[in-house]
Design a protein around this motif. Structure first.
Motif, PDB file in Angstrom:
ATOM      1  N   ARG A 171       0.578  -1.148  -0.016  1.00 63.89           N
ATOM      2  CA  ARG A 171      -0.271   0.070   0.411  1.00 63.89           C
ATOM      3  C   ARG A 171       1.184   1.194   0.489  1.00 63.89           C
ATOM      4  O   ARG A 171      -0.089   2.772  -0.229  1.00 63.89           O
ATOM      5  CB  ARG A 171      -0.988  -0.160   1.550  1.00 63.89           C
ATOM      6  N   ASP A 172       1.933   1.331   0.329  1.00 61.11           N
ATOM      7  CA  ASP A 172       2.862   2.094   0.581  1.00 61.11           C
ATOM      8  C   ASP A 172       3.728   3.003  -0.733  1.00 61.11           C
ATOM      9  O   ASP A 172       4.347   3.377  -0.459  1.00 61.11           O
ATOM     10  CB  ASP A 172       4.162   2.037   1.395  1.00 61.11           C
ATOM     11  N   ASP A 229      -1.912  -8.259  -2.149  1.00 60.18           N
ATOM     12  CA  ASP A 229      -2.829  -7.605  -0.918  1.00 60.18           C
ATOM     13  C   ASP A 229      -1.774  -6.046  -0.073  1.00 60.18           C
ATOM     14  O   ASP A 229      -0.630  -6.245   0.082  1.00 60.18           O
ATOM     15  CB  ASP A 229      -2.678  -8.758   0.559  1.00 60.18           C
ATOM     16  N   ALA A 230      -3.252  -6.104   0.017  1.00 55.70           N
ATOM     17  CA  ALA A 230      -2.124  -4.165   0.273  1.00 55.70           C
ATOM     18  C   ALA A 230      -1.478  -4.051   1.240  1.00 55.70           C
ATOM     19  O   ALA A 230      -0.338  -3.893   1.490  1.00 55.70           O
ATOM     20  CB  ALA A 230      -3.016  -3.138   0.457  1.00 55.70           C
ATOM     21  N   GLU A 231      -1.669  -5.134   2.340  1.00 55.21           N
ATOM     22  CA  GLU A 231      -1.175  -5.275   3.840  1.00 55.21           C
ATOM     23  C   GLU A 231       0.431  -6.143   3.513  1.00 55.21           C
ATOM     24  O   GLU A 231       0.861  -5.924   4.561  1.00 55.21           O
ATOM     25  CB  GLU A 231      -1.830  -5.735   4.228  1.00 55.21           C
ATOM     26  N   LEU A 232       1.093  -6.745   2.622  1.00 53.78           N
ATOM     27  CA  LEU A 232       1.994  -7.450   2.420  1.00 53.78           C
ATOM     28  C   LEU A 232       2.766  -6.986   2.597  1.00 53.78           C
ATOM     29  O   LEU A 232       3.356  -5.269   1.353  1.00 53.78           O
ATOM     30  CB  LEU A 232       1.945  -8.285   0.763  1.00 53.78           C
ATOM     31  N   THR A 233       4.270  -6.824   3.021  1.00 57.65           N
ATOM     32  CA  THR A 233       5.240  -6.082   3.342  1.00 57.65           C
ATOM     33  C   THR A 233       6.077  -6.641   2.600  1.00 57.65           C
ATOM     34  O   THR A 233       5.879  -8.001   2.155  1.00 57.65           O
ATOM     35  CB  THR A 233       5.986  -7.594   5.353  1.00 57.65           C
ATOM     36  N   VAL A 234       6.860  -5.792   2.117  1.00 54.73           N
ATOM     37  CA  VAL A 234       7.569  -5.801   0.883  1.00 54.73           C
ATOM     38  C   VAL A 234       9.107  -5.688   1.045  1.00 54.73           C
ATOM     39  O   VAL A 234      10.104  -6.195   0.812  1.00 54.73           O
ATOM     40  CB  VAL A 234       7.670  -5.159  -0.296  1.00 54.73           C
ATOM     41  N   ALA A 235       9.568  -4.898   2.569  1.00 56.41           N
ATOM     42  CA  ALA A 235      10.842  -4.583   3.279  1.00 56.41           C
ATOM     43  C   ALA A 235      10.725  -3.998   4.700  1.00 56.41           C
ATOM     44  O   ALA A 235       9.322  -3.996   4.725  1.00 56.41           O
ATOM     45  CB  ALA A 235      11.346  -3.439   2.496  1.00 56.41           C
ATOM     46  N   HIS A 236      11.325  -4.729   5.210  1.00 57.42           N
ATOM     47  CA  HIS A 236      11.864  -4.579   7.223  1.00 57.42           C
ATOM     48  C   HIS A 236      13.070  -4.148   6.806  1.00 57.42           C
ATOM     49  O   HIS A 236      13.793  -4.902   7.046  1.00 57.42           O
ATOM     50  CB  HIS A 236      10.606  -5.923   7.159  1.00 57.42           C
ATOM     51  N   VAL A 237      12.995  -3.699   7.768  1.00 58.09           N
ATOM     52  CA  VAL A 237      14.312  -2.906   8.199  1.00 58.09           C
ATOM     53  C   VAL A 237      14.865  -3.428   9.954  1.00 58.09           C
ATOM     54  O   VAL A 237      13.887  -3.176  10.471  1.00 58.09           O
ATOM     55  CB  VAL A 237      14.071  -1.069   8.871  1.00 58.09           C
TER      56      VAL A 237
END
Length: 58
Positions: free
Chosen positions: A15-16, A28-36
């Motif tokens: 979504r970002d 899904d818009a809630e799917l995480t594509v990157a995490h620090v």
């Protein structure tokens, strides 16, 4: 996407993302594509006492 302002623990989700005109997201818009994540440190094993004394390795 510029991630330089993200902090440890921040995430970027579908979504970002700002997508070009005509591009449709099918995920899904809630799917995480990157995490620090916090960096981890791998410690090297301590040198043996003979190596420290300048003796050639066995």
């Amino acid at each position: 996407m510029d991630v330089s302002k993200l902090n440890i623990g921040d995430s970027v989700h579908v979504r970002d993302l700002v997508l070009p005109k005509g591009v449709t997201v099918i995920n899904d818009a809630e799917l995480t594509v990157a995490h620090v994540a916090a960096p981890t440190v791998v410690e090297e094993p301590a040198a043996s006492s003979t190596a420290e004394a300048g003796a050639p390795p066995a």
